[in-house]
Scaffold this motif. Structure first.
Motif, PDB file in Angstrom:
ATOM      1  N   VAL A 551      33.172  60.155  35.676  1.00 28.36           N
ATOM      2  CA  VAL A 551      34.450  59.649  35.481  1.00 28.36           C
ATOM      3  C   VAL A 551      34.233  58.263  34.475  1.00 28.36           C
ATOM      4  CG1 VAL A 551      36.244  57.582  37.188  1.00 28.36           C
ATOM      5  CG2 VAL A 551      34.910  60.206  37.943  1.00 28.36           C
ATOM      6  N   PRO A 552      34.552  58.501  33.411  1.00 29.38           N
ATOM      7  CA  PRO A 552      33.983  57.815  32.120  1.00 29.38           C
ATOM      8  C   PRO A 552      34.800  56.280  32.561  1.00 29.38           C
ATOM      9  CG  PRO A 552      36.148  59.177  31.543  1.00 29.38           C
ATOM     10  CD  PRO A 552      35.351  59.536  32.914  1.00 29.38           C
ATOM     11  N   VAL A 553      34.287  55.609  34.133  1.00 27.48           N
ATOM     12  CA  VAL A 553      34.509  54.070  33.633  1.00 27.48           C
ATOM     13  C   VAL A 553      33.553  53.750  34.404  1.00 27.48           C
ATOM     14  CG1 VAL A 553      36.963  52.639  35.050  1.00 27.48           C
ATOM     15  CG2 VAL A 553      37.385  55.273  34.485  1.00 27.48           C
ATOM     16  N   ARG A 554      33.567  51.825  34.388  1.00 24.65           N
ATOM     17  CA  ARG A 554      33.196  51.030  34.811  1.00 24.65           C
ATOM     18  C   ARG A 554      33.523  50.311  35.722  1.00 24.65           C
ATOM     19  NH1 ARG A 554      30.040  49.294  30.280  1.00 24.65           N
ATOM     20  NH2 ARG A 554      28.458  50.853  30.969  1.00 24.65           N
ATOM     21  N   LEU A 555      33.137  49.650  36.586  1.00 21.80           N
ATOM     22  CA  LEU A 555      34.263  49.122  37.995  1.00 21.80           C
ATOM     23  C   LEU A 555      33.277  48.140  37.204  1.00 21.80           C
ATOM     24  CD1 LEU A 555      34.410  51.386  40.914  1.00 21.80           C
ATOM     25  CD2 LEU A 555      35.656  51.535  38.877  1.00 21.80           C
ATOM     26  N   VAL A 556      34.022  47.022  36.777  1.00 17.62           N
ATOM     27  CA  VAL A 556      33.151  45.642  37.034  1.00 17.62           C
ATOM     28  C   VAL A 556      33.662  44.576  38.124  1.00 17.62           C
ATOM     29  CG1 VAL A 556      32.743  43.192  35.726  1.00 17.62           C
ATOM     30  CG2 VAL A 556      33.478  46.129  34.548  1.00 17.62           C
ATOM     31  N   PRO A 557      33.143  44.212  39.145  1.00 12.09           N
ATOM     32  CA  PRO A 557      33.568  42.930  40.635  1.00 12.09           C
ATOM     33  C   PRO A 557      34.013  42.119  39.912  1.00 12.09           C
ATOM     34  CG  PRO A 557      31.195  43.870  40.933  1.00 12.09           C
ATOM     35  CD  PRO A 557      31.586  44.277  39.286  1.00 12.09           C
ATOM     36  N   ARG A 558      35.796  41.441  40.542  1.00  8.06           N
ATOM     37  CA  ARG A 558      36.445  40.225  40.278  1.00  8.06           C
ATOM     38  C   ARG A 558      36.459  39.061  40.723  1.00  8.06           C
ATOM     39  NH1 ARG A 558      41.126  40.507  41.300  1.00  8.06           N
ATOM     40  NH2 ARG A 558      41.949  39.188  40.167  1.00  8.06           N
ATOM     41  N   GLN A 559      35.639  39.353  42.817  1.00  3.74           N
ATOM     42  CA  GLN A 559      35.560  38.350  43.038  1.00  3.74           C
ATOM     43  C   GLN A 559      34.986  38.702  44.321  1.00  3.74           C
ATOM     44  OE1 GLN A 559      39.928  37.234  43.986  1.00  3.74           O
ATOM     45  NE2 GLN A 559      39.464  39.274  45.117  1.00  3.74           N
ATOM     46  N   VAL A 560      34.264  37.590  45.190  1.00  3.08           N
ATOM     47  CA  VAL A 560      33.808  38.155  46.051  1.00  3.08           C
ATOM     48  C   VAL A 560      34.489  38.440  47.736  1.00  3.08           C
ATOM     49  CG1 VAL A 560      32.603  36.890  48.277  1.00  3.08           C
ATOM     50  CG2 VAL A 560      32.028  36.108  45.398  1.00  3.08           C
TER      51      VAL A 560
END
Length: 598
Positions: A551-560
């Motif tokens: 799955v060529p996607v990076r998940l970048v956290p947005r908030q706590v």
């Protein structure tokens, strides 16, 4: 977001060009035809495994014919010499062979008016269908439709029923006398809804299970979904994965979500479901192989047949254990009525005066439900993440809708997010083709008559790209499923692509799959920015469902995480921290990595 704010479908990078054709931009039709014609003459260089397989099939057919001819010749010679009465009996195999040859030529003449590749006598159009190997039949069919039009004949190997592939999905496919092709399913799961022949038994089973898959029942039965989803969201926020990659995590999420929905507390959320998922894959491979290859293929590959039996036994034992746990808890107050509870009731007591379900029927029905949904849901989620990462305007719109809905949207699901999933299924159908057959009905499609007793297959990837049903079909545009302002643009319908099938065999778990996917995709959008990864090569393999290699996607956290979610995490932290090993994965990123993202 306006309807015009859409982006052309991006190409997923593939190291061996095995991605389905729907994953690519439009190409020049003349060059595409020249290339396909060259491939049909010479074969795809990647077809090295299939070439040997096809030659072995031809050898078996030729050897069988030679045996019959030699035996018949010897019998005739002996009969003429000795004039014994068994002379006429010895001619029976020769007569049977002559009848089979005549029926084969009759088949070719019967379908000669339908466009399609020229068939060989023994293998029909199998070489064209397996042009890019068995796992890329969807790609070969899309190319055949580009060359021959919306209706394409596909002769199977000698002795198998021919197919006619469609890039449209006519309403006649939903008629009661059109039944799904159960030849392969019946050899793997004969007691389940997937394998039962149409008739009184199938209708009764369907009616008894339907109430547990209505939209209302799905919402009531998803009480453990939040716990399953939060386990993965919590891990991804820390920059880790549960199972080594985002693709593997989505696969496990799908298995655990579906298992929890069907079995409730009796579902055992194991730390590693790799063997369970591999067993589902083996069953799908067996069904897929038997549906498109010669009728004798099971005997030709005993090792593969043995793997399918082992996979069936593994899944049977795994789900039988859940059934037994529910049987032990049945007298205790409190357990809700879910699909497993319904099967327990059907096993223990007759329904409407008729015989109850057998133990094997109950367990096999659970197998058919997990086999039909696990891979399809994980693939749809993977492709939705991919498309949203490549279309940031659509991603922002979906996230804004989710955040605006707040806690209320966590249960009901936002219609726009559901439209994102429908658009994903239109472009990347998780089950790329389905087929129907009628013993008595002929049908006319695009002015071409299709005879009765034909496997009529609608190629969902080609249907989804058909401009007659979907304007700007190669554009990723979830807004197409909502009417334009003031009714200036009518809403298109995902039903035109029939991703969930049609008629009495339509997917029983449609509402459940839509609910689980909408809920989880909303949760991911709430927590993460989806960033594309351009340096990841992706290949695809299609059995019953399509499976990507990554799955060529990076998940970048947005908030706590919110306090409410933190409380839920605390309830599962002992299980997560004590039982699961976390693995680093480049597809799961921290905010600091955003600047380095491709």
């Amino acid at each position: 977001m306006s309807p015009d704010d859409v982006t052309d479908i991006p190409s997923q990078k593939s190291d061996d060009d095995h991605a389905p054709a729907s994953h690519c931009r439009c190409r020049d039709h003349s060059s595409g035809r020249n290339r396909l014609e060259a491939l049909l003459r010479c074969g795809d260089p990647a077809m090295k495994n299939t070439v040997g397989l096809l030659k072995s099939y031809e050898f078996i057919y030729g050897f069988a014919v030679a045996i019959v001819l030699v035996a018949s010749g010897l019998a005739i010679a002996a009969g003429l010499s000795f004039r014994q009465p068994w002379f006429f009996a010895a001619l029976a195999p020769f007569g049977l062979l002559a009848l089979c040859v005549a029926l084969r030529w009759r088949e070719f003449r019967r379908y000669a008016h339908i466009p399609g590749p020229k068939p060989s006598f023994f293998l029909g159009s199998l070489r064209s269908l397996l042009l890019h190997e068995h796992g890329a039949r969807d790609r070969a069919l899309v190319e055949l439709h580009r060359l021959y039009g919306p209706v394409v004949r596909v002769h199977m190997a000698w002795g198998n029923t021919p197919f006619v592939s469609l890039s449209v999905a006519p309403k006649e496919l939903g008629q009661k006398d059109m039944d799904s092709n159960r030849v392969a399913d019946n050899t793997v799961l004969p007691r389940s809804l997937m394998g039962l022949k149409r008739g009184e038994r199938h209708t009764a089973h369907r009616q008894q299970m339907n109430p547990h898959f209505t939209p209302k029942a799905v919402q009531q039965g998803a009480c453990r979904l939040e716990e399953v989803s939060t386990l993965y969201l919590r891990t991804w926020r820390s920059g880790n994965t549960q199972h080594g990659s985002l693709k593997a995590d989505l696969h496990h999420w799908s298995a655990n979500s579906l298992g929890s929905f069907l079995c409730g507390e009796e579902w055992e959320q194991r730390t590693d479901l790799s063997a369970y998922l591999a067993a589902i894959g083996e069953l799908e491979e067996a069904i897929s192989f038997r549906a498109f290859h010669p009728f004798f293929v099971r005997g030709l590959f005993p090792v593969g047949a043995g793997r399918a039996r082992t996979a069936y036994r593994y899944l049977f034992d795994h789900l039988e254990a859940a059934l037994e746990r529910r049987l032990q808890r049945r007298l205790k107050p409190g357990p809700r009525e879910d699909a497993l509870g319904r099967l327990v009731n059907l096993k223990l007591a007759p329904s409407g005066g008729k015989a109850s379900w057998s133990h094997e029927e109950c367990v096999e029905e659970l197998i058919s439900l997990v086999a039909g949904g696990t891979d399809a849901m994980s693939y749809t989620m993977a492709q939705a993440l991919y498309l949203l990462s490549r279309n940031p305007d659509v991603q922002d719109e979906a996230r804004a809708r989710v955040l605006q809905a707040g806690d209320a949207g966590k249960r009901a699901g936002d219609p726009f997010v559901l439209n994102v999933l429908h658009e994903t299924m239109r472009l990347f159908p998780p089950v790329p083709f389905s087929s129907k057959i009628s013993e008595t009905r002929s049908m006319e499609v695009e002015g071409i008559n299709i005879p009765a007793k034909t496997n009529v297959m609608w190629m969902k990837t080609a249907v989804g790209l058909n401009e007659a049903f979907f304007a700007d079909a190669r554009l990723f545009n979830p807004c197409r499923f909502a009417a334009g302002p003031g009714g200036e643009r009518p809403a298109e319908s995902i039903a035109s692509a029939m991703p969930f099938g049609a008629g009495a065999r339509h997917c029983i778990g449609r509402h459940q799959a839509e609910y689980l996917l909408t809920y989880f995709l909303s949760a991911v959008l709430r927590e993460f920015e989806l960033v594309p990864m351009s340096d990841v090569a992706v290949t695809f393999s299609a059995t019953v469902s399509v499976t990507p290699s990554a799955v060529p996607v990076r998940l970048v956290p947005r908030q706590v995480a919110s306090r409410r979610e933190a409380g839920l995490e605390h309830r599962i932290s002992q299980f997560a921290d004590g039982a699961l090993r976390l693995n680093r994965d480049p597809a799961i990123g921290c905010p600091a990595r955003l600047s380095a993202a491709p």
